[in-house]
Write an enzyme that holds these catalytic residues in place. Sequence first.
Site, mmCIF file in Angstrom:
data_model
loop_
_atom_site.group_PDB
_atom_site.id
_atom_site.type_symbol
_atom_site.label_atom_id
_atom_site.label_comp_id
_atom_site.label_asym_id
_atom_site.label_seq_id
_atom_site.Cartn_x
_atom_site.Cartn_y
_atom_site.Cartn_z
ATOM 1 N N ARG A 273 13.058 -8.074 0.555
ATOM 2 C CA ARG A 273 12.860 -6.775 -0.095
ATOM 3 C C ARG A 273 12.622 -5.614 0.854
ATOM 4 O O ARG A 273 13.156 -4.532 0.663
ATOM 5 C CB ARG A 273 11.625 -6.851 -0.984
ATOM 6 N N ARG B 198 5.662 -9.985 0.086
ATOM 7 C CA ARG B 198 5.701 -11.081 -0.888
ATOM 8 C C ARG B 198 7.125 -11.575 -1.132
ATOM 9 O O ARG B 198 8.051 -10.768 -1.287
ATOM 10 C CB ARG B 198 5.129 -10.576 -2.220
ATOM 11 N N HIS C 228 5.689 -1.311 -5.622
ATOM 12 C CA HIS C 228 5.885 -2.401 -6.585
ATOM 13 C C HIS C 228 4.751 -3.415 -6.607
ATOM 14 O O HIS C 228 4.182 -3.696 -7.653
ATOM 15 C CB HIS C 228 7.198 -3.101 -6.235
ATOM 16 N N GLU D 27 17.085 -15.824 -6.075
ATOM 17 C CA GLU D 27 16.668 -14.465 -5.696
ATOM 18 C C GLU D 27 16.653 -14.330 -4.186
ATOM 19 O O GLU D 27 16.602 -15.330 -3.457
ATOM 20 C CB GLU D 27 15.279 -14.164 -6.273
ATOM 21 N N HIS E 232 9.748 -2.023 -3.937
ATOM 22 C CA HIS E 232 10.921 -2.727 -4.470
ATOM 23 C C HIS E 232 12.145 -1.870 -4.198
ATOM 24 O O HIS E 232 12.115 -0.654 -4.403
ATOM 25 C CB HIS E 232 10.759 -2.971 -5.969
#
Length: 569
Positions: free
Chosen positions: A301, A397, A362, A138, A254
């Site tokens: 992100r 995060r 998100h 990711e 997000h």
Amino acid sequence: MRDVKSMVMPDAARMDESSADVVVIGGGVAGLSLALRLPTQLSVVLVTKEWLGESNTRYAQGGLAAAVGSHDSTASHLSDTLAAGAGHCDPLAARILVEGAPDAVTWLVALGATFDPAGPGALDTTEILGERLALGHEAAHSHHRVLHAQGDATGAELERALVEAVRARPNVRIIERCLATELIARDGMCIGVRLLDETDQPVALAARAVVLANGGSGRAWHRTTNPAGATADGLALAWHAGAVLTDLEFMQFHPTALVPPDPAAPAFLISEAVRGEGAYLRNNASERFMLRYEAAEMEPRDVVARAIAHEMLREESDCAWLDLRHLDADFVRQRFPTIAAACASYGIDITRDFIPVAPAAHYFMGGVAVDLAARTTVPGLWAVGEVACTGVHGANRLASNSLLEGLVFGRRAAESIAADLADPAARMSWPVEPRLGGVPLDTSDVHQVTAADPDVRQRIQGIMWERVGLFRDAEGMADASHELADLAARASLPQKESRGTCETASILLAGQLIAAAALARTESRGAHARTDFPLPSPQLAGYHFLASQTGSSVKTIDFAALDVRGDVR
Ligand SMILES: Cc1cc2nc3c(=O)[nH]c(=O)nc-3n(C[C@H](O)[C@H](O)[C@H](O)COP(=O)(O)OP(=O)(O)OC[C@H]3O[C@@H](n4cnc5c(N)ncnc54)[C@H](O)[C@@H]3O)c2cc1C
């Protein structure tokens, strides 16, 4: 209703229907794993406002990060976590997180959770309890380190395994569809919780330890990936009990929530793992605009979310597009069955069509300030999971670190509770100042509210989305603060407690606190982006704003002096 305030501290011999050793509010990954890690001699009540199983956890797609691959290391996982956190993580807490990951995965597998096995050609794999498992990739992770289940249904599988295990525990009583509305304190100590049952009747539970494990706040914004229950209740409960909240300005947006053809349909997440497997982002002109950035689609992100938002503004469009057409179609269908099915319900074939996406609120990095044992600043009250702020996520995060946080800090909280309940003197040394020092936030303009007219909910979400959203400035946020306080004053319904009025009050209070924190942080850092202060300020690195009713605060902490390699115990 039994008057808990008049009860003496309950002990194990006197436990009955209205008391327990430990009350856990929340049945997501954090609350469930904590309940399972508690000694079985303790009586536990686990409360959820939905049916057990419905939670943010259930919708997690991408997976669970753990440095268990043959090419990986906890040092690398830590370094990625700190880099994503934009200079705002608590390095010690982050180290505890990544070092606890291998044990957390093994514990889950032993409990019966099933992760996807490694297929032929896998770039990295791991062996856990004799099973060879696949590791996905990711954005902002340097290695393949994300375990996943049924392709993109990781949270559902975790929730299934944890719920099954909790239901089999005779010491855990489960109370479903009950809303926690107030923490009960006596002499500065949390001694219980007030609830509304299914029919909105008040009930009270006394406890020797109370745990907030009640998740996120996404429903404070108009567009969110979070399910209906994420209404910031934990922030409101903690605030009213006098606990310190921190890092409230940091909400992660997000980049890729599905933009459904029906604007009224709830947002659905298109996982980061889709880009991790090679999907491209395109604008309306079909251009791969992320190529303007060093790591292209694999940027963190916040960078991708803002890039998409810029592109949407520039093109005056309501979405950007994810393109998976160049990937093997069978692989895509097998790796992302949930996403494929959700898109198919709108007539989108993800192997052939572009997927319309846009950013949405998100994950909430801020929360109830806790120490490394998940203790809040109120004795007797612990907080774990998304509702808590351990400092592991900093200003942004790293993908797939939040399920992990619930598991690792759920275990630490359980150990801390067991030790605390075994030794009555432990409360005497409870740290009532937050571990991450900082400065008190000015909350004098915040209008306190405990029940609010549900009709104002959409208005709150609109204000938060437009002015305390992806891009922020002083003027917009000051307007938002005034408007929210005004709404709170007008919508307040002191006499009327129901699920709808309590949840609306929670997001109204949280919205005001978040706006105040975002206004105070005069810089851009991680997920907090200000158009009037576009750069990070060196003075504000590791600097926390602390919000509490009493305005209690506090020492500042010298982050540079923290030894990340030191003993964490
Ligand atoms: C769509 C989506 C995809 C995600 N994907 C990932 C991913 O791939 N990897 C990852 O690491 N993270 C992911 N996340 C984030 C992650 O799922 C959450 O941060 C995490 O699951 C939070 O767990 P929790 O136990 O703290 O809270 P939750 O799972 O949200 O559980 C909260 C619980 O509290 C209960 N509750 C709330 N308020 C009250 C109240 N007042 N009274 C009683 N009960 C209450 C709820 O009923 C629920 O049981 C994703 C999140 C979403 C929304």
